[in-house]
Write a protein that holds these residues in place. Structure first.
Motif, short mmCIF file in Angstrom:
data_model
loop_
_atom_site.label_atom_id
_atom_site.label_comp_id
_atom_site.label_asym_id
_atom_site.label_seq_id
_atom_site.Cartn_x
_atom_site.Cartn_y
_atom_site.Cartn_z
N LEU A 31 -48.16 55.77 59.13
CA LEU A 31 -47.23 55.45 58.06
C LEU A 31 -47.90 55.67 56.71
O LEU A 31 -48.95 55.10 56.43
N VAL A 32 -47.28 56.51 55.86
CA VAL A 32 -47.77 56.73 54.50
C VAL A 32 -46.58 56.73 53.55
O VAL A 32 -45.43 56.89 53.96
N ALA A 33 -46.87 56.56 52.28
CA ALA A 33 -45.82 56.57 51.25
C ALA A 33 -46.29 57.35 50.04
O ALA A 33 -47.49 57.41 49.76
N ASP A 34 -45.35 57.97 49.36
CA ASP A 34 -45.60 58.56 48.05
C ASP A 34 -46.74 59.58 48.07
O ASP A 34 -47.76 59.43 47.39
N TYR A 35 -46.53 60.61 48.86
CA TYR A 35 -47.49 61.71 48.97
C TYR A 35 -47.49 62.55 47.68
O TYR A 35 -48.53 63.06 47.26
N HIS A 36 -46.33 62.74 47.08
CA HIS A 36 -46.17 63.44 45.80
C HIS A 36 -46.86 64.81 45.80
O HIS A 36 -47.71 65.11 44.94
N ALA A 37 -46.49 65.63 46.76
CA ALA A 37 -47.01 67.00 46.79
C ALA A 37 -46.66 67.72 45.49
O ALA A 37 -45.56 67.60 44.97
N ALA A 71 -52.34 59.15 66.30
CA ALA A 71 -50.89 59.02 66.12
C ALA A 71 -50.19 60.30 66.57
O ALA A 71 -50.69 61.40 66.35
N ASP A 72 -49.04 60.12 67.20
CA ASP A 72 -48.28 61.29 67.66
C ASP A 72 -47.05 61.55 66.79
O ASP A 72 -46.23 62.40 67.11
N ARG A 73 -46.91 60.78 65.71
CA ARG A 73 -45.84 61.02 64.76
C ARG A 73 -46.27 60.57 63.37
O ARG A 73 -47.22 59.80 63.22
N LEU A 74 -45.54 61.06 62.38
CA LEU A 74 -45.83 60.74 60.99
C LEU A 74 -44.55 60.24 60.34
O LEU A 74 -43.50 60.87 60.44
N VAL A 75 -44.64 59.07 59.68
CA VAL A 75 -43.51 58.52 58.94
C VAL A 75 -43.89 58.49 57.46
O VAL A 75 -44.90 57.89 57.09
N VAL A 76 -43.09 59.16 56.64
CA VAL A 76 -43.34 59.24 55.20
C VAL A 76 -42.27 58.42 54.49
O VAL A 76 -41.07 58.75 54.56
N LEU A 77 -42.69 57.37 53.79
CA LEU A 77 -41.75 56.48 53.11
C LEU A 77 -41.35 57.02 51.74
O LEU A 77 -41.43 56.33 50.72
N GLY A 78 -40.92 58.25 51.69
CA GLY A 78 -40.35 58.80 50.48
C GLY A 78 -41.34 59.40 49.51
O GLY A 78 -42.54 59.20 49.57
N ASP A 79 -40.77 60.19 48.58
CA ASP A 79 -41.52 60.95 47.59
C ASP A 79 -42.59 61.79 48.26
O ASP A 79 -43.76 61.80 47.87
N PHE A 80 -42.16 62.52 49.29
CA PHE A 80 -43.02 63.49 49.95
C PHE A 80 -43.40 64.57 48.95
O PHE A 80 -44.52 65.06 48.94
N MET A 81 -42.46 64.93 48.07
CA MET A 81 -42.75 65.89 47.01
C MET A 81 -42.59 65.20 45.66
O MET A 81 -42.06 64.08 45.57
N HIS A 82 -43.07 65.86 44.61
CA HIS A 82 -43.08 65.21 43.30
C HIS A 82 -41.90 65.59 42.43
O HIS A 82 -41.34 64.74 41.72
N SER A 83 -41.49 66.85 42.44
CA SER A 83 -40.41 67.30 41.57
C SER A 83 -39.10 66.63 41.94
O SER A 83 -38.71 66.59 43.11
N LEU A 224 -42.14 41.61 54.82
CA LEU A 224 -42.00 42.73 53.90
C LEU A 224 -43.38 43.29 53.60
O LEU A 224 -44.31 42.54 53.28
N ILE A 225 -43.51 44.62 53.72
CA ILE A 225 -44.77 45.29 53.45
C ILE A 225 -44.50 46.41 52.45
O ILE A 225 -43.69 47.31 52.71
N VAL A 226 -45.15 46.34 51.29
CA VAL A 226 -45.06 47.40 50.30
C VAL A 226 -46.33 48.23 50.42
O VAL A 226 -47.44 47.73 50.24
N VAL A 227 -46.15 49.50 50.75
CA VAL A 227 -47.26 50.39 51.09
C VAL A 227 -47.80 51.07 49.83
O VAL A 227 -47.03 51.57 49.01
N PRO A 228 -49.11 51.11 49.64
CA PRO A 228 -49.68 51.78 48.46
C PRO A 228 -49.45 53.29 48.52
O PRO A 228 -49.24 53.87 49.58
N ALA A 229 -49.49 53.92 47.36
CA ALA A 229 -49.27 55.36 47.28
C ALA A 229 -50.43 56.11 47.94
O ALA A 229 -51.59 55.79 47.71
N PHE A 230 -50.09 57.13 48.74
CA PHE A 230 -51.12 57.97 49.34
C PHE A 230 -51.82 58.81 48.27
O PHE A 230 -53.02 59.02 48.31
#
Length: 274
Positions: A31-37, A71-83, A224-230
């Motif tokens: 689980l990751v969040a805010d990758y902002h590619a 891990a056999d899967r990836l969950v991205v909690l949004g903002d995978f890209m930046h634009s 409730l868990i707020v995940v830090p930005a990757f």
């Protein structure tokens, strides 16, 4: 009264990393969040700031985490890209190279963030295989989120779906939680942090879409868990500053007894008093 909900032991932060593992019924997810590619390209175009691309480093860190956690899967909690709009060349190119690098067997779930625009229109949502590239399949979900095996995943920029809110654990990104730490001689530094607590019903009770969410009137609230930005360049909400407003429409009112944790696992206590 509804029975107590299970604890959040199914979600384990990866030590020293802005990521966690999630134990699902049929596998393990990273689980990751805010990758902002493409963030560096955005800085150049939007602010005239020239920062060398860290796309290779982000990709290698993510691939290493998938291998390290098995891990056999990836969950991205949004903002995978930046634009926010149509992705630029650097941004789309970064994600395409990342997808090409992932194991074919890796399932990918992306919960759309406010920066993700029409990401589902060009991500290979059905998987793609041709003579040049082979992408794992990607599932894209609206930002209000999805509940999987009793765990709700949403981005956090909008109100969660009733199914997410009625989960045992709710995970979100968007906030980029950080703490400002000061030393005895007046120096300070900014550290990414986890924010964890239980949900408070206050901001949800008056919204009719949640009329059937039982815990709002009778039951034990979810964790409730707020995940830090990757992405470590994007800054964030200084959660221990009293004058700092939150970004999510249901925070901080929707969080009770919230604790802050550094990436290394150090518990800082109630985030307001750090």
């Amino acid at each position: 009264m509804a029975p107590p909900r299970p604890s959040d032991v199914r979600i384990e932060p990866v030590p020293d990393e802005p990521a966690a593992t999630v134990a699902l019924e049929d596998g393990r997810a990273l689980l990751v969040a805010d990758y902002h590619a493409g963030y560096e390209a955005g800085l150049r175009d939007e602010r005239g700031v020239d920062v060398p691309s860290q796309a290779p480093d982000r990709r290698e860190r993510l691939l290493a985490l998938l291998e390290r956690t098995d891990a056999d899967r990836l969950v991205v909690l949004g903002d995978f890209m930046h634009s926010i709009g149509e992705p630029g060349g650097a941004e789309r190119g970064e994600l395409e190279v990342l997808l090409e690098s992932l194991p074919d067997s890796c399932q990918i779930a992306v919960i759309k963030g406010n920066h993700d625009g029409d990401i589902e229109s060009w991500l290979p949502t059905g998987g793609r295989a041709d003579a040049v590239t082979a992408y794992p399949p990607v599932t894209v979900t609206d930002g209000s989120g999805v509940s999987i095996d009793g765990i709700g995943f949403c981005h956090g920029h909008t109100w969660p779906s009733p199914a997410v809110l009625d989960s045992d654990i709710v995970c979100l990104g968007h906030e980029h939680p950080c703490v400002r730490l000061e030393d005895d001689i007046g120096g300070s530094r900014l550290e990414r942090a986890w924010l964890r607590g239980r949900m408070d019903s206050t901001p949800f009770r008056s919204r009719p879409e949640y009329d059937d969410v039982g815990w709002l009137t009778d039951g034990s609230p979810p964790r409730l868990i707020v995940v830090p930005a990757f992405n470590d360049l994007v800054g964030g909400t200084w959660i221990n500053r009293p004058d700092q407003s939150f970004l999510s429409p249901f925070l901080p009112a929707g969080l009770a007894d919230g604790d802050a944790y550094l990436l290394d696992g150090t518990r800082l206590g109630r985030y307001q008093s750090v």
